[in-house]
Design a protein around this motif. Structure first.
Motif, PDB file in Angstrom:
ATOM      1  N   ALA A 120     130.989 -60.703  62.701  1.00 37.17           N
ATOM      2  CA  ALA A 120     131.881 -61.851  62.893  1.00 37.17           C
ATOM      3  C   ALA A 120     132.413 -62.350  61.553  1.00 37.17           C
ATOM      4  O   ALA A 120     133.601 -62.644  61.409  1.00 37.17           O
ATOM      5  N   LEU A 121     131.527 -62.435  60.558  1.00 34.61           N
ATOM      6  CA  LEU A 121     131.943 -62.896  59.229  1.00 34.61           C
ATOM      7  C   LEU A 121     132.914 -61.917  58.595  1.00 34.61           C
ATOM      8  O   LEU A 121     133.936 -62.322  58.018  1.00 34.61           O
ATOM      9  N   CYS A 122     132.621 -60.625  58.696  1.00 36.06           N
ATOM     10  CA  CYS A 122     133.515 -59.610  58.128  1.00 36.06           C
ATOM     11  C   CYS A 122     134.900 -59.672  58.768  1.00 36.06           C
ATOM     12  O   CYS A 122     135.920 -59.617  58.074  1.00 36.06           O
ATOM     13  N   ALA A 123     134.931 -59.769  60.086  1.00 37.05           N
ATOM     14  CA  ALA A 123     136.203 -59.816  60.796  1.00 37.05           C
ATOM     15  C   ALA A 123     137.010 -61.048  60.398  1.00 37.05           C
ATOM     16  O   ALA A 123     138.225 -60.970  60.183  1.00 37.05           O
ATOM     17  N   ARG A 124     136.347 -62.187  60.295  1.00 37.38           N
ATOM     18  CA  ARG A 124     137.032 -63.421  59.895  1.00 37.38           C
ATOM     19  C   ARG A 124     137.546 -63.312  58.464  1.00 37.38           C
ATOM     20  O   ARG A 124     138.665 -63.748  58.156  1.00 37.38           O
ATOM     21  N   ALA A 125     136.739 -62.716  57.585  1.00 39.53           N
ATOM     22  CA  ALA A 125     137.151 -62.558  56.188  1.00 39.53           C
ATOM     23  C   ALA A 125     138.379 -61.651  56.085  1.00 39.53           C
ATOM     24  O   ALA A 125     139.325 -61.958  55.350  1.00 39.53           O
ATOM     25  N   GLU A 132     146.426 -64.622  54.068  1.00 38.93           N
ATOM     26  CA  GLU A 132     146.609 -65.470  52.903  1.00 38.93           C
ATOM     27  C   GLU A 132     146.459 -64.701  51.590  1.00 38.93           C
ATOM     28  O   GLU A 132     146.028 -65.255  50.578  1.00 38.93           O
ATOM     29  N   TYR A 133     146.816 -63.425  51.625  1.00 37.41           N
ATOM     30  CA  TYR A 133     146.612 -62.574  50.445  1.00 37.41           C
ATOM     31  C   TYR A 133     147.352 -63.064  49.205  1.00 37.41           C
ATOM     32  O   TYR A 133     146.999 -62.718  48.084  1.00 37.41           O
ATOM     33  N   GLN A 134     148.396 -63.868  49.395  1.00 42.01           N
ATOM     34  CA  GLN A 134     149.178 -64.311  48.242  1.00 42.01           C
ATOM     35  C   GLN A 134     148.453 -65.340  47.380  1.00 42.01           C
ATOM     36  O   GLN A 134     148.751 -65.461  46.193  1.00 42.01           O
ATOM     37  N   ASP A 135     147.517 -66.081  47.968  1.00 49.24           N
ATOM     38  CA  ASP A 135     146.874 -67.128  47.168  1.00 49.24           C
ATOM     39  C   ASP A 135     145.383 -67.284  47.452  1.00 49.24           C
ATOM     40  O   ASP A 135     144.786 -68.302  47.112  1.00 49.24           O
ATOM     41  N   ILE A 136     144.759 -66.266  48.048  1.00 51.40           N
ATOM     42  CA  ILE A 136     143.326 -66.353  48.350  1.00 51.40           C
ATOM     43  C   ILE A 136     142.503 -65.838  47.172  1.00 51.40           C
ATOM     44  O   ILE A 136     142.961 -65.003  46.397  1.00 51.40           O
ATOM     45  N   ASN A 137     141.316 -66.360  47.018  1.00 54.40           N
ATOM     46  CA  ASN A 137     140.330 -65.796  46.091  1.00 54.40           C
ATOM     47  C   ASN A 137     138.965 -65.921  46.754  1.00 54.40           C
ATOM     48  O   ASN A 137     138.844 -66.519  47.826  1.00 54.40           O
ATOM     49  N   LEU A 138     137.930 -65.352  46.134  1.00 62.49           N
ATOM     50  CA  LEU A 138     136.627 -65.319  46.772  1.00 62.49           C
ATOM     51  C   LEU A 138     136.082 -66.724  47.003  1.00 62.49           C
ATOM     52  O   LEU A 138     135.514 -67.014  48.072  1.00 62.49           O
ATOM     53  N   SER A 139     136.246 -67.598  46.026  1.00 60.86           N
ATOM     54  CA  SER A 139     135.745 -68.959  46.166  1.00 60.86           C
ATOM     55  C   SER A 139     136.434 -69.686  47.319  1.00 60.86           C
ATOM     56  O   SER A 139     135.778 -70.320  48.153  1.00 60.86           O
ATOM     57  N   ARG A 140     137.743 -69.581  47.368  1.00 56.90           N
ATOM     58  CA  ARG A 140     138.498 -70.251  48.439  1.00 56.90           C
ATOM     59  C   ARG A 140     138.153 -69.652  49.803  1.00 56.90           C
ATOM     60  O   ARG A 140     138.028 -70.369  50.794  1.00 56.90           O
ATOM     61  N   LEU A 141     137.986 -68.341  49.846  1.00 52.03           N
ATOM     62  CA  LEU A 141     137.645 -67.684  51.100  1.00 52.03           C
ATOM     63  C   LEU A 141     136.271 -68.134  51.591  1.00 52.03           C
ATOM     64  O   LEU A 141     136.081 -68.400  52.787  1.00 52.03           O
ATOM     65  N   ARG A 144     136.559 -71.524  53.119  1.00 48.76           N
ATOM     66  CA  ARG A 144     137.186 -71.451  54.440  1.00 48.76           C
ATOM     67  C   ARG A 144     136.192 -70.986  55.503  1.00 48.76           C
ATOM     68  O   ARG A 144     136.242 -71.428  56.649  1.00 48.76           O
ATOM     69  N   LEU A 145     135.318 -70.045  55.109  1.00 47.67           N
ATOM     70  CA  LEU A 145     134.384 -69.464  56.071  1.00 47.67           C
ATOM     71  C   LEU A 145     133.045 -70.207  56.100  1.00 47.67           C
ATOM     72  O   LEU A 145     132.151 -69.848  56.862  1.00 47.67           O
ATOM     73  N   ASN A 146     132.924 -71.225  55.223  1.00 41.79           N
ATOM     74  CA  ASN A 146     131.720 -72.068  55.176  1.00 41.79           C
ATOM     75  C   ASN A 146     130.464 -71.259  54.874  1.00 41.79           C
ATOM     76  O   ASN A 146     129.423 -71.422  55.532  1.00 41.79           O
ATOM     77  N   VAL A 147     130.573 -70.372  53.872  1.00 42.41           N
ATOM     78  CA  VAL A 147     129.408 -69.588  53.443  1.00 42.41           C
ATOM     79  C   VAL A 147     129.366 -69.577  51.923  1.00 42.41           C
ATOM     80  O   VAL A 147     130.359 -69.870  51.246  1.00 42.41           O
ATOM     81  N   ASN A 148     128.226 -69.203  51.379  1.00 42.96           N
ATOM     82  CA  ASN A 148     128.072 -69.059  49.936  1.00 42.96           C
ATOM     83  C   ASN A 148     128.885 -67.867  49.454  1.00 42.96           C
ATOM     84  O   ASN A 148     128.892 -66.809  50.084  1.00 42.96           O
TER      85      ASN A 148
END
Length: 225
Positions: A120-125, A132-141, A144-148
């Motif tokens: 589920a987490l992989c699919a959501r990621a 949002e590939y134009q402005d996403i980064n790992l921290s922001r992602l 959004r997904l409410n995980v570390n």
């Protein structure tokens, strides 16, 4: 690379000699022949080499399968990363070897059953990266997904066999190649980089060289030939 083996007939025979699933070889062959019909066999004879032709064909195959929802983003990314690591100068000198290796890799990507640590987490990621590939980064992602973020990075790498940055860069490459194919007006490299979310044309250039083995200009030229 002095052998005159970059001809449509020889490529057809070599792919047909592969004893794997013919569906994949026929699909891959069709894309190769489409590039040959654009005159890229002549380009190969001019010293740019069959390596460039095979790289661009594998990229187009990954894009085609991804757009058709046959590959998900992680599979397309794995193929792009794989052919960049595999299509070395020495390997490309043996057309038969590289074509058969590619067909086997494609077959593996199609046939494998994904065993994700957290599906589920992989699919959501993946969906977030695609949108949002134009402005996403790992921290922001991760927010959004409410995980570390460290946990998210580990799950993606272990489950998808590619990193977050691999996924992001390859999504941007796929978006760039789509613009090469469907936009008549040639965008300045700086504008293309900004549209994709890169801070500079140099950054975009480095990403293309790392993952595709070609510059953005070379890639566009091959696609629009």
């Amino acid at each position: 690379m002095n052998q005159p083996f970059y001809t449509p007939d020889k490529i057809c025979r070599l792919i047909d000699s592969y004893d794997g699933d013919p569906f994949f070889t026929q699909k891959y062959k069709a894309i190769l022949l489409a590039q040959m019909d654009k005159g890229l066999d002549i380009f190969a004879h001019q010293g740019k080499g069959g390596a460039a032709l095979l790289r661009i064909t594998a990229l187009l195959y990954a894009q085609d399968q991804y757009i058709s929802h046959i590959f998900h983003l992680a599979q397309a990314t794995r193929l792009i990363c794989w052919f960049n690591e595999t299509y070395t100068v020495s390997q490309a000198e043996c057309l038969q070897t590289i074509l058969q290796m590619t067909c086997r890799k494609i077959e593996t990507l199609h046939d494998e059953r994904d065993i994700w640590k957290n599906p589920a987490l992989c699919a959501r990621a993946l969906r977030q990266i695609e949108r949002e590939y134009q402005d996403i980064n790992l921290s922001r992602l991760s927010i959004r997904l409410n995980v570390n973020s460290a946990y998210l990075s580990r799950v993606l790498s272990q489950s998808l066999k590619v990193s977050f940055l691999d996924l992001l860069h390859c999504k941007r490459i796929l978006a760039a190649t789509d613009s090469f194919l469907h936009t008549e007006k040639r965008l300045p490299l700086e504008q293309l980089a900004a549209n994709l979310g890169y801070s500079s044309a140099h950054y975009l250039y480095c990403v293309f060289k790392k993952y595709v083995g070609l510059t953005p200009t070379e890639c566009r030229h091959l696609m629009k030939q």
